[in-house]
Design a protein around this motif. Structure first.
Motif, PDB file in Angstrom:
ATOM      1  N   ALA B  70      -7.058  -2.831  -2.908  1.00 46.63           N
ATOM      2  CA  ALA B  70      -6.391  -1.537  -2.760  1.00 46.63           C
ATOM      3  C   ALA B  70      -5.701  -1.437  -1.398  1.00 46.63           C
ATOM      4  O   ALA B  70      -4.586  -0.929  -1.280  1.00 46.63           O
ATOM      5  N   LEU B  73      -2.537  -3.493  -1.497  1.00 47.12           N
ATOM      6  CA  LEU B  73      -1.489  -2.808  -2.263  1.00 47.12           C
ATOM      7  C   LEU B  73      -0.869  -1.695  -1.436  1.00 47.12           C
ATOM      8  O   LEU B  73       0.355  -1.515  -1.421  1.00 47.12           O
ATOM      9  N   ALA B  74      -1.712  -0.941  -0.737  1.00 46.26           N
ATOM     10  CA  ALA B  74      -1.212   0.209   0.023  1.00 46.26           C
ATOM     11  C   ALA B  74      -0.412  -0.238   1.243  1.00 46.26           C
ATOM     12  O   ALA B  74       0.661   0.302   1.527  1.00 46.26           O
ATOM     13  N   ALA B  77       2.404  -3.428  -0.066  1.00 44.97           N
ATOM     14  CA  ALA B  77       3.297  -3.181  -1.202  1.00 44.97           C
ATOM     15  C   ALA B  77       3.853  -4.479  -1.777  1.00 44.97           C
ATOM     16  O   ALA B  77       5.065  -4.671  -1.820  1.00 44.97           O
ATOM     17  N   PRO B  78       2.979  -5.384  -2.195  1.00 48.51           N
ATOM     18  CA  PRO B  78       3.446  -6.689  -2.674  1.00 48.51           C
ATOM     19  C   PRO B  78       4.251  -6.550  -3.964  1.00 48.51           C
ATOM     20  O   PRO B  78       4.086  -5.572  -4.703  1.00 48.51           O
ATOM     21  N   THR B  79       5.113  -7.507  -4.218  1.00 49.90           N
ATOM     22  CA  THR B  79       5.873  -7.548  -5.472  1.00 49.90           C
ATOM     23  C   THR B  79       5.759  -8.953  -6.064  1.00 49.90           C
ATOM     24  O   THR B  79       5.199  -9.856  -5.438  1.00 49.90           O
ATOM     25  N   LEU B  83       2.028  -9.571  -6.019  1.00 44.70           N
ATOM     26  CA  LEU B  83       1.449  -8.446  -6.751  1.00 44.70           C
ATOM     27  C   LEU B  83       0.558  -8.980  -7.874  1.00 44.70           C
ATOM     28  O   LEU B  83      -0.555  -8.504  -8.089  1.00 44.70           O
ATOM     29  N   LEU B  87      -3.397  -8.268  -8.573  1.00 49.64           N
ATOM     30  CA  LEU B  87      -3.874  -7.703  -9.847  1.00 49.64           C
ATOM     31  C   LEU B  87      -4.885  -8.631 -10.526  1.00 49.64           C
ATOM     32  O   LEU B  87      -5.887  -8.182 -11.057  1.00 49.64           O
ATOM     33  N   ILE B  90      -8.305  -8.324  -9.019  1.00 46.46           N
ATOM     34  CA  ILE B  90      -9.056  -7.163  -9.510  1.00 46.46           C
ATOM     35  C   ILE B  90      -9.695  -7.463 -10.864  1.00 46.46           C
ATOM     36  O   ILE B  90     -10.870  -7.180 -11.100  1.00 46.46           O
TER      37      ILE B  90
END
Lengths: 239, 239
Positions: B70, B73-74, B77-79, B83, B87, B90
């Motif tokens: 988290a 991500l905050a 801000a991966p893409t 990203l 994910l 998790i």
């Protein structure tokens, strides 16, 4: 209207849309639980088959929610509350998908059981247990949409009732099996179903924990009261 | 060194660190499977208790991984690939946590079973089944760290062997129970253990799917071959 406002409100719409998907998925899963338990009690093979087939739509919706969540993370780079919302969406949809799987599994065994001699009263007891889980799921989805942590806590506590119903059914099956060996095979299947319903209750509890995390920013501290005693208490078995 | 380079390389370090956490968690879960199965076979209550206690550390590590994900991500801000990596972290940690739960559950039942008369040969068969799952987990973690989609596919296919071992054990338990009612209670517990190991195999399969998603950007299309026949095939039961 500034560009910034425009972006924000379109993001809000995205967040609302993904929550609507969760509610839709929740409704599909509620129906799966209810129909699986009904098909078991009424020995309705056709309904059981429907539940099995409908599970694909639940799985597809989970995948869609995951893709949408990934898209929101990539494009919007949410932080704080919005990020928490997207993360809980991922977790809640995973729990709902697993509850749907358990319902499908019950429906599969229903088809097997309908070819065997019925075991007195057990399907009715299992259906009562399933109905309790279905009510819990309905309430936790309400808690989610209303951001009601108290209701979520209440749902967690009610899981103890489900565990106690499971304990009673487990004891009953052991008795049936000892009384008559012909009960052994159907009771093994019925027992699976009971355990699956008990696990559905655990998953509803996980959803409730996500609701609490979403509202308060913290996972609940206390582990929920665990009342499935069959795994730890040898005296529970009438052997 | 520019600021940009500095930020990128520190992000890379964060991503490496969170993957190292996954590998650490995987190692703990492998050990839990192995020790749970061993405690069952050797009727070692103390080892079973250890497995139960150690599960808390696995749960705590999952929570830590979730918090770190988290945070990434905050803040970052991966893409795209990054990203996807966060994910999958998790999802994989959630699957590992559940495998750990099943191992804990096996250890709980071990304690109950050690107070009952042993059932010939079954714990050894269960341990073989657990060893297969443990090997699959080891390989899927290798596939993860080496980004090896082929190895992940291979792991998915091997889950069929676990399902077939489960089918054989299910049949065996039914026979034992019919032969002697005193076997009913221990076999109910042993059967739970068999089902838990079979579910662990399913969860390793989920991890393999996440590895494939991470490497290829797509979830594998084909559902894995499902060889647990006990839920659909009435003829499997010698009744």
């Amino acid at each position: 209207m500034t560009d910034h406002q425009h972006i924000v409100s379109s993001f809000d719409r995205d967040l609302e849309a993904i929550q609507a998907q969760i509610m839709k998925m929740g409704g599909m899963v509620e129906r799966a639980i209810s129909d699986a338990a009904r098909s078991l009690e009424t020995r309705d093979d056709e309904l059981a088959e429907e539940v099995r087939n409908r599970d694909r739509a639940i799985d597809a919706l989970e995948e869609q929610i995951n893709e949408e969540a990934a898209r929101l993370l990539a494009l919007r780079a949410p932080t704080a509350n919005d990020l928490r919302l997207v993360l809980t969406v991922i977790k809640i949809s995973a729990s709902l998908e697993r509850i749907g799987d358990y319902a499908k599994n019950i429906a599969k065994r229903t088809s097997v059981l309908s070819s065997m001699a019925p075991v007195n009263g057990s399907p009715a007891a299992l259906r009562r247990m399933a109905r309790e889980v279905e009510e819990m799921l309905k309430d936790v989805l309400d808690a989610y949409i209303q951001r009601d942590a108290d209701l979520a806590h209440e749902v967690i506590n009610r899981d103890e009732d489900v565990d106690q119903m499971y304990n009673a059914i487990f004891r009953e099956f052991l008795t049936f099996m000892m009384e008559d060996p012909r009960n052994i095979t159907p009771c093994m299947h019925l027992h699976f179903i009971a355990k699956n319903i008990e696990r559905m209750g655990d998953l509803v509890t996980s959803v409730a924990e996500q609701v609490i995390y979403l509202v308060t920013g913290k996972m609940p501290d206390e582990p929920r009261p665990k009342a499935d005693k069959t795994s730890t208490d040898p005296s529970i078995a009438p052997s």
